[in-house]
Design a protein around this motif. Structure first.
Motif, PDB file in Angstrom:
ATOM      1  N   ALA A 179     -14.078  -1.996  -3.315  1.00  0.00           N
ATOM      2  CA  ALA A 179     -12.791  -1.375  -3.645  1.00  0.00           C
ATOM      3  C   ALA A 179     -11.948  -2.321  -4.494  1.00  0.00           C
ATOM      4  CB  ALA A 179     -12.042  -1.006  -2.357  1.00  0.00           C
TER       5      ALA A 179
ATOM      6  N   HIS B 263     -21.775  -0.254   0.703  1.00  0.00           N
ATOM      7  CA  HIS B 263     -21.696  -0.980   1.989  1.00  0.00           C
ATOM      8  C   HIS B 263     -22.745  -0.476   2.965  1.00  0.00           C
ATOM      9  CE1 HIS B 263     -18.171  -3.189   0.920  1.00  0.00           C
ATOM     10  NE2 HIS B 263     -17.412  -2.125   0.766  1.00  0.00           N
TER      11      HIS B 263
ATOM     12  N   VAL C 277      -7.295   9.383  10.723  1.00  0.00           N
ATOM     13  CA  VAL C 277      -6.712   8.027  10.726  1.00  0.00           C
ATOM     14  C   VAL C 277      -5.262   8.097  11.188  1.00  0.00           C
ATOM     15  CG1 VAL C 277      -6.095   6.055   9.266  1.00  0.00           C
ATOM     16  CG2 VAL C 277      -8.259   7.275   8.883  1.00  0.00           C
TER      17      VAL C 277
ATOM     18  N   ASN D 284      -1.951  -5.177  -2.057  1.00  0.00           N
ATOM     19  CA  ASN D 284      -2.209  -4.800  -0.653  1.00  0.00           C
ATOM     20  C   ASN D 284      -3.472  -5.474  -0.127  1.00  0.00           C
ATOM     21  OD1 ASN D 284      -2.994  -2.920   1.671  1.00  0.00           O
ATOM     22  ND2 ASN D 284      -4.408  -2.208   0.075  1.00  0.00           N
ATOM     23  N   TRP D 285      -4.554  -5.507  -0.947  1.00  0.00           N
ATOM     24  CA  TRP D 285      -5.810  -6.114  -0.502  1.00  0.00           C
ATOM     25  C   TRP D 285      -5.671  -7.627  -0.334  1.00  0.00           C
ATOM     26  CZ3 TRP D 285      -8.005  -2.481  -4.612  1.00  0.00           C
ATOM     27  CH2 TRP D 285      -8.344  -1.271  -4.016  1.00  0.00           C
TER      28      TRP D 285
ATOM     29  N   PHE E 219      -9.004  -8.886   6.340  1.00  0.00           N
ATOM     30  CA  PHE E 219      -9.730  -7.713   5.826  1.00  0.00           C
ATOM     31  C   PHE E 219      -9.998  -7.875   4.333  1.00  0.00           C
ATOM     32  CE2 PHE E 219     -10.856  -3.403   4.912  1.00  0.00           C
ATOM     33  CZ  PHE E 219     -10.289  -3.152   3.676  1.00  0.00           C
ATOM     34  N   TYR E 220     -11.196  -7.496   3.890  1.00  0.00           N
ATOM     35  CA  TYR E 220     -11.418  -7.417   2.444  1.00  0.00           C
ATOM     36  C   TYR E 220     -12.524  -6.408   2.192  1.00  0.00           C
ATOM     37  CZ  TYR E 220     -15.669 -10.110   3.227  1.00  0.00           C
ATOM     38  OH  TYR E 220     -16.901 -10.506   3.676  1.00  0.00           O
ATOM     39  N   ASP E 221     -12.483  -5.817   1.000  1.00  0.00           N
ATOM     40  CA  ASP E 221     -13.546  -4.887   0.614  1.00  0.00           C
ATOM     41  C   ASP E 221     -13.823  -5.147  -0.862  1.00  0.00           C
ATOM     42  OD1 ASP E 221     -14.202  -1.340   0.957  1.00  0.00           O
ATOM     43  OD2 ASP E 221     -15.004  -2.809  -0.434  1.00  0.00           O
ATOM     44  N   MET E 222     -14.886  -5.890  -1.127  1.00  0.00           N
ATOM     45  CA  MET E 222     -15.175  -6.314  -2.495  1.00  0.00           C
ATOM     46  C   MET E 222     -15.371  -5.123  -3.442  1.00  0.00           C
ATOM     47  SD  MET E 222     -14.566  -9.273  -2.577  1.00  0.00           S
ATOM     48  CE  MET E 222     -14.983  -9.633  -4.267  1.00  0.00           C
TER      49      MET E 222
ATOM     50  N   ARG F   3       0.846  -1.199   0.000  1.00  0.00           N
ATOM     51  CA  ARG F   3       0.000   0.000   0.000  1.00  0.00           C
ATOM     52  C   ARG F   3       0.889   1.260   0.000  1.00  0.00           C
ATOM     53  NH1 ARG F   3      -3.648   2.271   4.178  1.00  0.00           N
ATOM     54  NH2 ARG F   3      -3.299   0.442   5.490  1.00  0.00           N
TER      55      ARG F   3
ATOM     56  N   ARG G  46      -3.722  -8.020   2.856  1.00  0.00           N
ATOM     57  CA  ARG G  46      -4.534  -7.723   4.052  1.00  0.00           C
ATOM     58  C   ARG G  46      -5.539  -8.839   4.311  1.00  0.00           C
ATOM     59  NH1 ARG G  46      -6.667  -1.632   4.707  1.00  0.00           N
ATOM     60  NH2 ARG G  46      -6.998  -2.435   6.810  1.00  0.00           N
TER      61      ARG G  46
ATOM     62  N   TYR H  78      -2.212  -1.602  -5.018  1.00  0.00           N
ATOM     63  CA  TYR H  78      -3.291  -1.663  -4.025  1.00  0.00           C
ATOM     64  C   TYR H  78      -3.975  -3.019  -4.046  1.00  0.00           C
ATOM     65  CZ  TYR H  78      -3.966   2.625  -1.387  1.00  0.00           C
ATOM     66  OH  TYR H  78      -3.839   3.632  -0.456  1.00  0.00           O
TER      67      TYR H  78
END
Lengths: 212, 10
Positions: free
Chosen positions: A180, A111, A56, A165-166, A175-178, A5, A169, A162
């Protein structure tokens, strides 16, 4: 934070700096799509609405400010200071064809149906297609200055990193964010033919010529 | 929800 990242953010920052330097030093924005730059400014504005409400880290806040400032500085250089060098005739992609579907999709697939979350989702979908006017312009002019192709290579690498990075992660912290991730895949795939041309031509010192 | 924790990314 992980090296993928961080590498992605630095590639993104490099791309933005390359673009600003190219316009500033050549005092020209020839070959650059102002429409893509509008989409990037829109993307950062919609994504960083929480700049003052969701702290953050110092790094996170500083980078958000840098991205926003650079995006609007680029628009200023292109549409005000070096307006005479802006290539209207080849920068003809219809922005509404990108903005409206991204906005519509963000209202349907997100989300959480809240202002901040929908705006974030809109910025994710918009960023995925924001480079299209630029790639369209390069295909219309049939070529790109080498500095512009370095810009595009750095910009394309940022979201590719990135994706790594996903994946990292997901395996390291679950962690996951479908949203993104899928948008990031689409965004990176759009650069594939450019990556091929960049590696086979530009790195050999040739000019980036798109097959007519 | 995964979406929320994305917000630590740029």
């Amino acid at each position: 934070m992980n090296i993928f990242r961080l590498g992605g953010d630095l590639a993104h920052l490099l791309a933005i700096i390359i673009l600003l330097l190219k316009i500033w030093t050549t005092r020209s924005c020839a070959g650059i799509s102002g429409k893509s730059q509008i989409l990037f400014a829109l993307t950062f504005t919609a994504r960083y609405l929480d700049l003052f409400t969701n702290f953050v880290s110092v790094y996170n806040s500083v980078m958000k400010v840098v991205y926003l400032a650079a995006a609007y500085a680029t628009l200023y250089l292109m549409y005000v200071k070096f307006k005479a060098t802006y290539d209207h005739n080849h920068d003809t992609f219809r922005l509404e064809f990108l903005i409206l579907p991204a906005a519509g999709l963000a209202l349907i697939i997100n989300h959480e149906f809240s202002i901040i979350e929908v705006m974030w989702t809109f910025s994710i979908y918009l960023e995925a297609v924001a480079i299209l006017p630029q790639l369209f312009m390069v295909s219309k002019t049939g070529e790109a200055e080498s500095i512009t192709s370095h810009y595009l290579f750095a910009l394309g690498s940022y979201r590719a990193l990135y994706i790594v990075n996903w994946v990292y992660r997901y395996y390291s912290e679950g962690f996951y964010d479908m949203i993104a991730t899928l948008a990031g895949v689409v965004q990176t795939v759009l650069y594939c033919d450019f990556f091929y041309l960049y590696i086979t031509k530009v790195l050999k010192g040739k000019k980036l010529q798109l097959p007519a | 929800r995964s979406g929320k924790s994305t917000k630590d990314e740029l």
